[in-house]
Design a protein around this motif. Structure first.
Motif, PDB file in Angstrom:
ATOM      1  N   ASN A  51       1.032  -1.239   0.029  1.00 39.98           N
ATOM      2  CA  ASN A  51       0.026   0.129  -0.086  1.00 39.98           C
ATOM      3  C   ASN A  51       0.949   1.338  -0.119  1.00 39.98           C
ATOM      4  OD1 ASN A  51      -2.402  -1.415   0.048  1.00 39.98           O
ATOM      5  ND2 ASN A  51      -2.601  -1.345   2.278  1.00 39.98           N
ATOM      6  N   LEU A  52       2.111   1.220   0.446  1.00 39.48           N
ATOM      7  CA  LEU A  52       2.926   2.252   0.545  1.00 39.48           C
ATOM      8  C   LEU A  52       3.737   2.822  -0.698  1.00 39.48           C
ATOM      9  CD1 LEU A  52       4.661   1.479   3.975  1.00 39.48           C
ATOM     10  CD2 LEU A  52       2.778   2.848   3.335  1.00 39.48           C
ATOM     11  N   GLU A  53       3.917   4.052  -1.092  1.00 39.02           N
ATOM     12  CA  GLU A  53       4.644   4.536  -2.375  1.00 39.02           C
ATOM     13  C   GLU A  53       6.068   4.153  -1.713  1.00 39.02           C
ATOM     14  OE1 GLU A  53       3.734   8.421  -3.615  1.00 39.02           O
ATOM     15  OE2 GLU A  53       1.919   8.678  -2.117  1.00 39.02           O
ATOM     16  N   LYS A  54       6.767   3.935  -3.031  1.00 31.03           N
ATOM     17  CA  LYS A  54       8.284   3.392  -2.857  1.00 31.03           C
ATOM     18  C   LYS A  54       8.989   4.851  -2.696  1.00 31.03           C
ATOM     19  CE  LYS A  54       6.573  -0.782  -3.845  1.00 31.03           C
ATOM     20  NZ  LYS A  54       6.678  -1.652  -2.707  1.00 31.03           N
ATOM     21  N   ASP A  55      10.003   4.423  -1.931  1.00 36.81           N
ATOM     22  CA  ASP A  55      11.119   5.398  -1.534  1.00 36.81           C
ATOM     23  C   ASP A  55      10.574   6.795  -1.073  1.00 36.81           C
ATOM     24  OD1 ASP A  55      12.468   3.460  -2.887  1.00 36.81           O
ATOM     25  OD2 ASP A  55      12.860   4.653  -4.795  1.00 36.81           O
ATOM     26  N   VAL A  56       9.426   6.685  -0.272  1.00 29.22           N
ATOM     27  CA  VAL A  56       9.035   8.035   0.430  1.00 29.22           C
ATOM     28  C   VAL A  56       9.893   8.092   1.621  1.00 29.22           C
ATOM     29  CG1 VAL A  56       7.113   9.071   1.594  1.00 29.22           C
ATOM     30  CG2 VAL A  56       6.681   7.981  -0.422  1.00 29.22           C
ATOM     31  N   ALA A  57      10.260   9.369   1.871  1.00 29.01           N
ATOM     32  CA  ALA A  57      11.104   9.787   2.936  1.00 29.01           C
ATOM     33  C   ALA A  57      10.313  10.971   3.872  1.00 29.01           C
ATOM     34  CB  ALA A  57      12.651   9.907   2.529  1.00 29.01           C
ATOM     35  N   ILE A  58      10.922  10.969   4.993  1.00 27.48           N
ATOM     36  CA  ILE A  58      10.229  11.946   5.935  1.00 27.48           C
ATOM     37  C   ILE A  58      11.379  13.265   5.528  1.00 27.48           C
ATOM     38  CG2 ILE A  58      11.955  11.542   7.713  1.00 27.48           C
ATOM     39  CD1 ILE A  58       9.241  12.131   9.430  1.00 27.48           C
TER      40      ILE A  58
END
Length: 335
Positions: free
Chosen positions: A40-47
């Motif tokens: 469900n998560l987008e790839k390579d998303v970072a804070i």
């Protein structure tokens, strides 16, 4: 203690763990990344560093930052040096856990210069040979881990830990791992047991096979239910004055709650869209419902304590002294 209302406020927090990014270079066999729920998560998303620093600025009594995360390799964050500089600019201690399979030796040497003697870095070794290492650290290269450690150690006063997770297939490799530990100039050698059984009384990791994470969790859930009567559920986050912040910006009591944010990411309360008081209200809502939460039962119940008592994390220093780990992610006396 169970009758006392357990509530965390921003001024209480002394330690925070950061799950910086949804990215890794390995496919470790028991990682949450192996579960379909993470799709469900987008790839390579970072804070974002700016948003992160503003949030952390509102934690005035912070003493320590753990760069670990449950689905990621923290050093892959594009602003990792900047994050380290921010943390050290506040004179905070760092606990970094890495698979050591990233970037150049020069990158690791430069990282070493940014960290000090109060910091601890764990390198995932998990075997004395490439064949053993890669059974769990799929796509990992042991030679790369050791080279990156050497580069880091050449410029850093930080304590380094050779981390070795014990499975059935590498249980007889411990003497070889300790020899490697001495050769490669780590400060601490750490053996973490996987539990010793599949929670039904039989060996958890038969021959060379690692149980699929869902099968392991299913067995664990069943045994947890059988132990419910004797359950003690003091929230570890409350007791340790600790919270977890994941790559989506969600504040949680701990990284064990990570999966709860993957189901419907658009419904999450985050540091991007909510105030710090709203984020902590969400944390306290989770803590208040811990007696009805499977994750809390699994990770903070009596069963977990019984397993860790029987299968403690063992550390050795270079003098050959050994101790059971008294506090997660800390180390014994290295002298």
């Amino acid at each position: 203690m169970n009758n006392i209302k357990q509530v965390l406020n921003p001024t209480d927090i002394e330690s925070i763990e950061l799950g910086l990014i949804n990215k890794c270079v390995l496919d470790c066999r028991l990682c949450l990344r192996q579960e379909a729920i993470t799709d469900n998560l987008e790839k390579d998303v970072a804070i974002d560093l700016g948003t992160l620093s503003k949030f952390m600025d509102q934690l005035p009594n912070l003493k320590q930052v753990d760069l670990v995360g449950s689905i990621s390799e923290p050093t892959l964050h594009k602003q990792f040096y900047g994050i380290i500089k921010y943390i050290k600019g506040r004179n905070l201690k760092i606990r970094l856990s890495t698979n050591g399979n990233t970037f150049s030796l020069n990158w690791w040497a430069n990282l070493g210069k940014l960290m000090d003697e109060r910091d601890i870095v764990r390198f995932a070794v998990d075997g004395s040979t490439q064949e053993i290492h890669a059974k769990y650290r799929v796509n990992g290269k042991l030679s790369k881990v050791l080279a990156c450690h050497t580069a880091f150690k050449s410029t850093s006063r930080s304590i380094t830990v050779l981390q070795n997770i014990l499975f059935a297939y590498n249980i007889d490799d411990q003497d070889n791992v300790r020899a490697l530990f001495m050769k490669e100039n780590f400060d601490i050698c750490e053996f973490t047991h996987t539990g010793g059984f599949d929670f039904t009384g039989t060996p958890a990791l038969i021959k060379d096979n690692i149980l699929p994470v869902k099968d392991l969790l299913s067995s664990y859930n069943k045994l947890t239910r059988d132990h419910t009567v004797n359950m003690k559920l003091n929230c570890a986050a409350f007791m340790g004055k600790y919270v977890y912040l994941n790559h989506l910006g969600c504040v949680l009591p701990c990284d064990d709650m990570e999966e709860t944010t993957f189901i419907s990411p658009s419904n999450n309360i985050t540091i991007y869209n909510n105030t710090i008081d709203e984020c902590f209200a969400h944390v306290n809502s989770i803590i208040s419902k811990r007696f009805f939460c499977n994750t809390c039962s699994e990770c903070c119940g009596q069963l977990h304590h019984d397993i860790r008592k029987e299968y403690p994390i063992i550390q050795y220093n270079r003098n050959g002294d050994s101790e059971s780990l008294y506090k997660f992610r800390e180390v014994m006396n290295i002298i």
